[in-house]
Write a protein that holds these residues in place. Sequence first.
Motif, PDB file in Angstrom:
ATOM      1  N   ASP A 156      31.459  23.516  25.916  1.00 43.54           N
ATOM      2  CA  ASP A 156      31.205  23.911  27.301  1.00 43.54           C
ATOM      3  C   ASP A 156      30.471  25.242  27.410  1.00 43.54           C
ATOM      4  O   ASP A 156      30.218  25.743  28.506  1.00 43.54           O
ATOM      5  CB  ASP A 156      32.512  23.969  28.096  1.00 43.54           C
ATOM      6  CG  ASP A 156      33.488  25.037  27.572  1.00 43.54           C
ATOM      7  OD1 ASP A 156      33.114  25.793  26.651  1.00 43.54           O
ATOM      8  OD2 ASP A 156      34.616  25.104  28.091  1.00 43.54           O
ATOM      9  N   GLY A 157      30.112  25.843  26.244  1.00 43.10           N
ATOM     10  CA  GLY A 157      29.366  27.090  26.245  1.00 43.10           C
ATOM     11  C   GLY A 157      30.219  28.343  26.182  1.00 43.10           C
ATOM     12  O   GLY A 157      29.687  29.443  26.023  1.00 43.10           O
ATOM     13  N   SER A 158      31.540  28.204  26.270  1.00 44.50           N
ATOM     14  CA  SER A 158      32.411  29.378  26.216  1.00 44.50           C
ATOM     15  C   SER A 158      32.610  29.832  24.779  1.00 44.50           C
ATOM     16  O   SER A 158      32.466  29.045  23.842  1.00 44.50           O
ATOM     17  CB  SER A 158      33.768  29.065  26.863  1.00 44.50           C
ATOM     18  OG  SER A 158      34.431  28.008  26.166  1.00 44.50           O
ATOM     19  N   ARG A 159      32.957  31.095  24.605  1.00 47.59           N
ATOM     20  CA  ARG A 159      33.136  31.664  23.289  1.00 47.59           C
ATOM     21  C   ARG A 159      34.400  31.114  22.645  1.00 47.59           C
ATOM     22  O   ARG A 159      35.425  30.953  23.301  1.00 47.59           O
ATOM     23  CB  ARG A 159      33.215  33.182  23.397  1.00 47.59           C
ATOM     24  CG  ARG A 159      33.248  33.939  22.090  1.00 47.59           C
ATOM     25  CD  ARG A 159      32.030  33.713  21.231  1.00 47.59           C
ATOM     26  NE  ARG A 159      30.782  34.036  21.887  1.00 47.59           N
ATOM     27  CZ  ARG A 159      29.591  33.829  21.358  1.00 47.59           C
ATOM     28  NH1 ARG A 159      29.491  33.281  20.168  1.00 47.59           N
ATOM     29  NH2 ARG A 159      28.490  34.158  22.010  1.00 47.59           N
ATOM     30  N   MET A 160      34.339  30.812  21.347  1.00 46.65           N
ATOM     31  CA  MET A 160      35.474  30.244  20.616  1.00 46.65           C
ATOM     32  C   MET A 160      36.203  31.350  19.869  1.00 46.65           C
ATOM     33  O   MET A 160      35.612  32.091  19.087  1.00 46.65           O
ATOM     34  CB  MET A 160      34.991  29.187  19.623  1.00 46.65           C
ATOM     35  CG  MET A 160      36.107  28.421  18.954  1.00 46.65           C
ATOM     36  SD  MET A 160      35.452  27.143  17.860  1.00 46.65           S
ATOM     37  CE  MET A 160      36.969  26.268  17.441  1.00 46.65           C
ATOM     38  N   SER A 161      37.500  31.479  20.107  1.00 48.40           N
ATOM     39  CA  SER A 161      38.294  32.490  19.419  1.00 48.40           C
ATOM     40  C   SER A 161      39.685  31.924  19.125  1.00 48.40           C
ATOM     41  O   SER A 161      40.382  31.479  20.043  1.00 48.40           O
ATOM     42  CB  SER A 161      38.410  33.751  20.289  1.00 48.40           C
ATOM     43  OG  SER A 161      39.154  34.740  19.635  1.00 48.40           O
ATOM     44  N   PRO A 162      40.070  31.902  17.830  1.00 46.95           N
ATOM     45  CA  PRO A 162      39.298  32.353  16.679  1.00 46.95           C
ATOM     46  C   PRO A 162      38.185  31.376  16.344  1.00 46.95           C
ATOM     47  O   PRO A 162      38.271  30.187  16.690  1.00 46.95           O
ATOM     48  CB  PRO A 162      40.342  32.403  15.563  1.00 46.95           C
ATOM     49  CG  PRO A 162      41.332  31.353  15.934  1.00 46.95           C
ATOM     50  CD  PRO A 162      41.414  31.407  17.431  1.00 46.95           C
ATOM     51  N   ALA A 163      37.162  31.874  15.686  1.00 48.13           N
ATOM     52  CA  ALA A 163      35.989  31.050  15.382  1.00 48.13           C
ATOM     53  C   ALA A 163      36.362  29.886  14.472  1.00 48.13           C
ATOM     54  O   ALA A 163      37.100  30.041  13.499  1.00 48.13           O
ATOM     55  CB  ALA A 163      34.915  31.901  14.724  1.00 48.13           C
ATOM     56  N   GLY A 164      35.829  28.723  14.791  1.00 49.36           N
ATOM     57  CA  GLY A 164      35.881  27.574  13.896  1.00 49.36           C
ATOM     58  C   GLY A 164      37.170  26.806  13.849  1.00 49.36           C
ATOM     59  O   GLY A 164      37.229  25.766  13.181  1.00 49.36           O
ATOM     60  N   ILE A 165      38.245  27.239  14.507  1.00 46.89           N
ATOM     61  CA  ILE A 165      39.549  26.606  14.369  1.00 46.89           C
ATOM     62  C   ILE A 165      40.024  26.032  15.701  1.00 46.89           C
ATOM     63  O   ILE A 165      40.150  26.748  16.700  1.00 46.89           O
ATOM     64  CB  ILE A 165      40.604  27.595  13.840  1.00 46.89           C
ATOM     65  CG1 ILE A 165      40.191  28.148  12.480  1.00 46.89           C
ATOM     66  CG2 ILE A 165      41.974  26.925  13.760  1.00 46.89           C
ATOM     67  CD1 ILE A 165      40.143  27.120  11.369  1.00 46.89           C
TER      68      ILE A 165
END
Length: 503
Positions: free
Chosen positions: A219-228
């Motif tokens: 959806d374009g939102s930042r992923m945190s934590p990355a990749g999980i």
Amino acid sequence: MNTTHKISLWTVLCLLTLLSGSCVKSTQITGLKASVEELIADQNGNPVDTNFKTLTVVISSEEEWKVSSNVDWLSTNTEMGGISRTVVGVKVKPNITGNDRVGQLTFTTPTNSLSVNIKQLGGETDLNTIIYELPVVFHVLYNEADKNNTDTLRRKYVLNSADAQKMLEYINERYGQQPTLTGNQIYRGLHRKYKPTDDVYHLPKETNIRFVLASVKPDGSRMSPAGINAVEMDERTLDPQAVMSDKQGGRFHSMAWPIKDYINVYVFPFTRGDETAEEVVMGISHLPLALSSAQIDGLHQLSAEQEEKIKQHGGLDYFSNYNHCVVLNSDGFEWRTWRYTFLKADLARNTLGHELGHYLGLYHTFSEVANDSGAIILDSCQDTDYCTDTKSYNRLQYEFARQDIIASGNTTLVQINGLLMRNDCSSGRFESTNIMDYDYSYSDEFTPDQISRMRQVLYSSYTTPGLKAAVPRASGISHGTPLTVTGTPRAIPCSVRTHKHPH
């Protein structure tokens, strides 16, 4: 073209008044401003002006802002910013159209907006020089009771973002990326153990393929934590086939992110059908599907109707009749509790690097022949991996030889070297180093043909992320823009032995 940056009015005024000392930049931010009006990139996405290593724009704002792009080849390293001056990295994909093109980044606050134009030059682009950065999302399925079990032998490891990053760095080094060194260090390559001398290194061939943790959600939102993407489950184990064959609307299929943008890797403990079996499946990967207009030996092709749907939509989100992905047995992270010590300290990482090779179109290097019923026959010397420069061998003969060595109970250097050796079907004995081999192997090398095959898949298969050079065929008749098509799944399971190992 003399410059890549148009100088702002404030900079011009400062230059005119610098001698009088009257130009002092205010530390207070007012409104919304950008340090440049236009950036210019070459066909590979790098700054035309060699004085700049990367494309950046400084955004100054007294309000929180968001950024959007009007073209799919243009993005930024951040989707939003706060009340400050923020250096925004601009990412421009390689331009293989041959023509100049222009995109626009729009920065927006609740009360204001501004745009920065990005012009990219055309010209000839060598596809082999393009670095493919393939985002990986790990769907980590875990049982809370197993995760917190006080019994060390039963506790299940839950993959986290930091370890996932280390795993991809390990894999990327084998795909040709050289690590950053400090001081006067010289990169010698990967250290190979179990040699008569302890000073043997291998320098992997460059594939220009990199695996990176997904940092942005669909959806374009930042992923945190990355990749999980961690998902708690009630089960203690799962059948990997159930995850891979799940259909649209199903539990596991619904977790998948669009395959045109991500590689989906599911990590969980595999259910074992026979606890006395000598082999445990550690990973399984679906093979890519090819276009009829860009056929690749050994890969299934999409139908004309499927290609038309992909062309209309500009890519493929997923197949509706199965879950196109990689599955990784989380038991691989706990392998040391199985007392399996030889060359398997990196079992999970080696397994994933191997499965990603399958995901990009590679077969095992040893001979695999399907009989009339579809069962795989290993007692053969046929070259079945579609890469003429890999050394094929009779897998069944090797397994007999390995059992004899292990049964001797001797783990001297001579015996270990024997486990590394194979009998090539045409040219005699050789040492196993290929990532697409099994068992006792250094697992740190691809051949030129293997690299070329993976690159061809990236250029033309719409079941992998990244820039595509091949275009699906279409009749020109519009039928809407469906997101999914049905496909012909083909997966390759990879296993390891569980007993009769040297201790």
